[in-house]
Design a protein around this motif. Structure first.
Motif, PDB file in Angstrom:
ATOM      1  N   ALA A  95       0.851  -1.181   0.000  1.00 18.44           N
ATOM      2  CA  ALA A  95       0.000   0.000   0.000  1.00 18.44           C
ATOM      3  C   ALA A  95       0.892   1.239   0.000  1.00 18.44           C
ATOM      4  CB  ALA A  95      -0.903   0.014   1.232  1.00 18.44           C
ATOM      5  N   LEU A  96       0.339   2.348  -0.457  1.00 20.32           N
ATOM      6  CA  LEU A  96       1.044   3.620  -0.447  1.00 20.32           C
ATOM      7  C   LEU A  96       0.443   4.526   0.617  1.00 20.32           C
ATOM      8  CD1 LEU A  96       1.244   4.380  -4.277  1.00 20.32           C
ATOM      9  CD2 LEU A  96       2.840   3.092  -2.864  1.00 20.32           C
ATOM     10  N   ALA A  97       1.269   5.399   1.160  1.00 20.85           N
ATOM     11  CA  ALA A  97       0.769   6.407   2.096  1.00 20.85           C
ATOM     12  C   ALA A  97      -0.103   7.378   1.306  1.00 20.85           C
ATOM     13  CB  ALA A  97       1.942   7.140   2.749  1.00 20.85           C
ATOM     14  N   TYR A  98      -1.245   7.747   1.843  1.00 15.50           N
ATOM     15  CA  TYR A  98      -2.143   8.682   1.173  1.00 15.50           C
ATOM     16  C   TYR A  98      -1.759  10.083   1.626  1.00 15.50           C
ATOM     17  CZ  TYR A  98      -6.525   9.681  -1.305  1.00 15.50           C
ATOM     18  OH  TYR A  98      -7.474  10.108  -2.200  1.00 15.50           O
ATOM     19  N   ARG A  99      -0.684  10.595   1.068  1.00 10.15           N
ATOM     20  CA  ARG A  99      -0.038  11.820   1.522  1.00 10.15           C
ATOM     21  C   ARG A  99      -0.926  13.052   1.471  1.00 10.15           C
ATOM     22  NH1 ARG A  99       5.950  11.049   0.804  1.00 10.15           N
ATOM     23  NH2 ARG A  99       6.135   8.800   0.480  1.00 10.15           N
ATOM     24  N   ALA A 100      -1.938  13.048   0.622  1.00 12.02           N
ATOM     25  CA  ALA A 100      -2.826  14.208   0.529  1.00 12.02           C
ATOM     26  C   ALA A 100      -3.612  14.419   1.821  1.00 12.02           C
ATOM     27  CB  ALA A 100      -3.786  14.045  -0.645  1.00 12.02           C
ATOM     28  N   TYR A 101      -3.777  13.359   2.599  1.00 11.05           N
ATOM     29  CA  TYR A 101      -4.588  13.450   3.809  1.00 11.05           C
ATOM     30  C   TYR A 101      -3.819  13.203   5.094  1.00 11.05           C
ATOM     31  CZ  TYR A 101      -8.449  13.656   0.600  1.00 11.05           C
ATOM     32  OH  TYR A 101      -9.293  14.051  -0.392  1.00 11.05           O
ATOM     33  N   SER A 102      -2.689  12.515   5.016  1.00 15.96           N
ATOM     34  CA  SER A 102      -1.940  12.201   6.236  1.00 15.96           C
ATOM     35  C   SER A 102      -0.503  11.828   5.875  1.00 15.96           C
ATOM     36  CB  SER A 102      -2.598  11.027   6.964  1.00 15.96           C
ATOM     37  OG  SER A 102      -1.787  10.588   8.035  1.00 15.96           O
ATOM     38  N   LYS A 103       0.401  12.171   6.758  1.00 16.37           N
ATOM     39  CA  LYS A 103       1.814  11.796   6.593  1.00 16.37           C
ATOM     40  C   LYS A 103       2.163  10.618   7.505  1.00 16.37           C
ATOM     41  CE  LYS A 103       2.547  15.365   3.908  1.00 16.37           C
ATOM     42  NZ  LYS A 103       1.578  15.360   2.863  1.00 16.37           N
ATOM     43  N   GLN A 104       1.162  10.072   8.190  1.00 18.11           N
ATOM     44  CA  GLN A 104       1.388   9.033   9.199  1.00 18.11           C
ATOM     45  C   GLN A 104       2.148   7.826   8.654  1.00 18.11           C
ATOM     46  OE1 GLN A 104      -2.195   7.801  11.170  1.00 18.11           O
ATOM     47  NE2 GLN A 104      -1.183   6.146  12.278  1.00 18.11           N
ATOM     48  N   TYR A 105       1.855   7.404   7.438  1.00 15.31           N
ATOM     49  CA  TYR A 105       2.447   6.170   6.918  1.00 15.31           C
ATOM     50  C   TYR A 105       3.598   6.416   5.934  1.00 15.31           C
ATOM     51  CZ  TYR A 105      -1.580   4.244   9.215  1.00 15.31           C
ATOM     52  OH  TYR A 105      -2.507   3.910  10.174  1.00 15.31           O
ATOM     53  N   VAL A 106       4.028   7.662   5.809  1.00 11.19           N
ATOM     54  CA  VAL A 106       5.145   7.983   4.916  1.00 11.19           C
ATOM     55  C   VAL A 106       6.422   7.253   5.332  1.00 11.19           C
ATOM     56  CG1 VAL A 106       6.649   9.853   4.102  1.00 11.19           C
ATOM     57  CG2 VAL A 106       4.149  10.151   4.118  1.00 11.19           C
ATOM     58  N   PRO A 107       6.799   7.218   6.621  1.00  4.59           N
ATOM     59  CA  PRO A 107       8.015   6.475   6.984  1.00  4.59           C
ATOM     60  C   PRO A 107       7.939   4.992   6.607  1.00  4.59           C
ATOM     61  CG  PRO A 107       7.386   7.936   8.773  1.00  4.59           C
ATOM     62  CD  PRO A 107       6.245   7.943   7.776  1.00  4.59           C
ATOM     63  N   ALA A 108       6.761   4.383   6.760  1.00  3.68           N
ATOM     64  CA  ALA A 108       6.605   2.973   6.396  1.00  3.68           C
ATOM     65  C   ALA A 108       6.753   2.796   4.886  1.00  3.68           C
ATOM     66  CB  ALA A 108       5.250   2.457   6.870  1.00  3.68           C
ATOM     67  N   GLU A 109       6.142   3.689   4.110  1.00  8.63           N
ATOM     68  CA  GLU A 109       6.277   3.614   2.648  1.00  8.63           C
ATOM     69  C   GLU A 109       7.735   3.823   2.237  1.00  8.63           C
ATOM     70  OE1 GLU A 109       5.481   6.520  -0.938  1.00  8.63           O
ATOM     71  OE2 GLU A 109       3.580   5.916  -0.014  1.00  8.63           O
ATOM     72  N   ASP A 110       8.387   4.798   2.849  1.00 10.07           N
ATOM     73  CA  ASP A 110       9.792   5.063   2.519  1.00 10.07           C
ATOM     74  C   ASP A 110      10.672   3.852   2.819  1.00 10.07           C
ATOM     75  OD1 ASP A 110       9.111   7.620   1.666  1.00 10.07           O
ATOM     76  OD2 ASP A 110       9.804   8.604   3.511  1.00 10.07           O
ATOM     77  N   ALA A 111      10.393   3.157   3.920  1.00 11.46           N
ATOM     78  CA  ALA A 111      11.158   1.958   4.271  1.00 11.46           C
ATOM     79  C   ALA A 111      10.958   0.875   3.213  1.00 11.46           C
ATOM     80  CB  ALA A 111      10.748   1.435   5.647  1.00 11.46           C
ATOM     81  N   ALA A 112       9.726   0.704   2.742  1.00  9.56           N
ATOM     82  CA  ALA A 112       9.448  -0.289   1.693  1.00  9.56           C
ATOM     83  C   ALA A 112      10.160   0.081   0.402  1.00  9.56           C
ATOM     84  CB  ALA A 112       7.948  -0.402   1.460  1.00  9.56           C
ATOM     85  N   ARG A 113      10.160   1.362   0.081  1.00  8.91           N
ATOM     86  CA  ARG A 113      10.833   1.819  -1.144  1.00  8.91           C
ATOM     87  C   ARG A 113      12.329   1.523  -1.068  1.00  8.91           C
ATOM     88  NH1 ARG A 113       9.546   7.564  -3.707  1.00  8.91           N
ATOM     89  NH2 ARG A 113       7.714   7.015  -2.515  1.00  8.91           N
ATOM     90  N   ARG A 114      12.947   1.851   0.063  1.00 10.62           N
ATOM     91  CA  ARG A 114      14.387   1.586   0.228  1.00 10.62           C
ATOM     92  C   ARG A 114      14.690   0.088   0.135  1.00 10.62           C
ATOM     93  NH1 ARG A 114      13.668   5.433   4.182  1.00 10.62           N
ATOM     94  NH2 ARG A 114      13.617   3.864   5.817  1.00 10.62           N
ATOM     95  N   ALA A 115      13.779  -0.731   0.651  1.00 11.90           N
ATOM     96  CA  ALA A 115      13.985  -2.189   0.649  1.00 11.90           C
ATOM     97  C   ALA A 115      13.607  -2.839  -0.678  1.00 11.90           C
ATOM     98  CB  ALA A 115      13.173  -2.818   1.784  1.00 11.90           C
ATOM     99  N   ALA A 125      -2.952   7.454  -7.928  1.00 13.50           N
ATOM    100  CA  ALA A 125      -3.479   8.799  -8.178  1.00 13.50           C
ATOM    101  C   ALA A 125      -3.037   9.301  -9.549  1.00 13.50           C
ATOM    102  CB  ALA A 125      -3.026   9.758  -7.082  1.00 13.50           C
ATOM    103  N   ASP A 126      -1.799   9.024  -9.928  1.00 10.57           N
ATOM    104  CA  ASP A 126      -1.300   9.427 -11.241  1.00 10.57           C
ATOM    105  C   ASP A 126      -1.928   8.587 -12.347  1.00 10.57           C
ATOM    106  OD1 ASP A 126       0.322  11.340 -10.021  1.00 10.57           O
ATOM    107  OD2 ASP A 126       1.997   9.936  -9.837  1.00 10.57           O
ATOM    108  N   TRP A 127      -2.155   7.297 -12.066  1.00  8.47           N
ATOM    109  CA  TRP A 127      -2.777   6.417 -13.053  1.00  8.47           C
ATOM    110  C   TRP A 127      -4.177   6.918 -13.393  1.00  8.47           C
ATOM    111  CZ3 TRP A 127      -6.888   3.243 -13.940  1.00  8.47           C
ATOM    112  CH2 TRP A 127      -6.748   2.308 -14.965  1.00  8.47           C
ATOM    113  N   ARG A 128      -4.925   7.345 -12.365  1.00  7.50           N
ATOM    114  CA  ARG A 128      -6.276   7.865 -12.602  1.00  7.50           C
ATOM    115  C   ARG A 128      -6.249   9.131 -13.444  1.00  7.50           C
ATOM    116  NH1 ARG A 128      -6.775   5.956  -7.303  1.00  7.50           N
ATOM    117  NH2 ARG A 128      -6.364   8.006  -6.413  1.00  7.50           N
ATOM    118  N   LYS A 129      -5.137   9.863 -13.406  1.00  2.00           N
ATOM    119  CA  LYS A 129      -4.989  11.075 -14.224  1.00  2.00           C
ATOM    120  C   LYS A 129      -4.568  10.749 -15.650  1.00  2.00           C
ATOM    121  CE  LYS A 129      -3.546  13.801 -10.257  1.00  2.00           C
ATOM    122  NZ  LYS A 129      -2.386  14.404  -9.589  1.00  2.00           N
TER     123      LYS A 129
END
Length: 92
Positions: free
Chosen positions: A41-61, A74-78
């Motif tokens: 899952a991705l962090a829904y940054r438009a509404y909360s930054k709570q899960y950004v560290p978890a997403e960043d950890a997954a990206r690094r790994a 969100a970009d795909w829908r655009k």
């Protein structure tokens, strides 16, 4: 991750449409954090930054969706697509 364990959800907010915004846990662990940390899952940054560290950890790994190429939903829908995907039909 969940298996047969009970899930506990708590409403933390109500959105502008009157829908409950909740966090859910299993065995005391935040399910959304687990999903983001494992690249499911991705962090829904438009509404909360709570899960950004978890997403960043997954990206690094290079975990989950971060193990290959993908377009953020969100970009795909655009209309953004990977180079090998067919273009979005015109809506005009």
């Amino acid at each position: 991750f969940i298996s047969a364990r009970p899930v506990v959800c708590r409403t933390v907010d109500v959105d502008r449409y009157g829908r409950a915004v909740s966090t859910c846990e299993v065995g005391g662990a935040d399910i959304q954090d687990w999903l983001a940390r494992n690249g499911y899952a991705l962090a829904y940054r438009a509404y909360s930054k709570q899960y950004v560290p978890a997403e960043d950890a997954a990206r690094r790994a290079g975990a989950g969706v971060w193990s290959g190429a993908f377009v953020d939903p969100a970009d795909w829908r655009k209309g953004d697509r990977l180079p090998q995907e067919p273009p979005v039909p015109s809506r005009t």
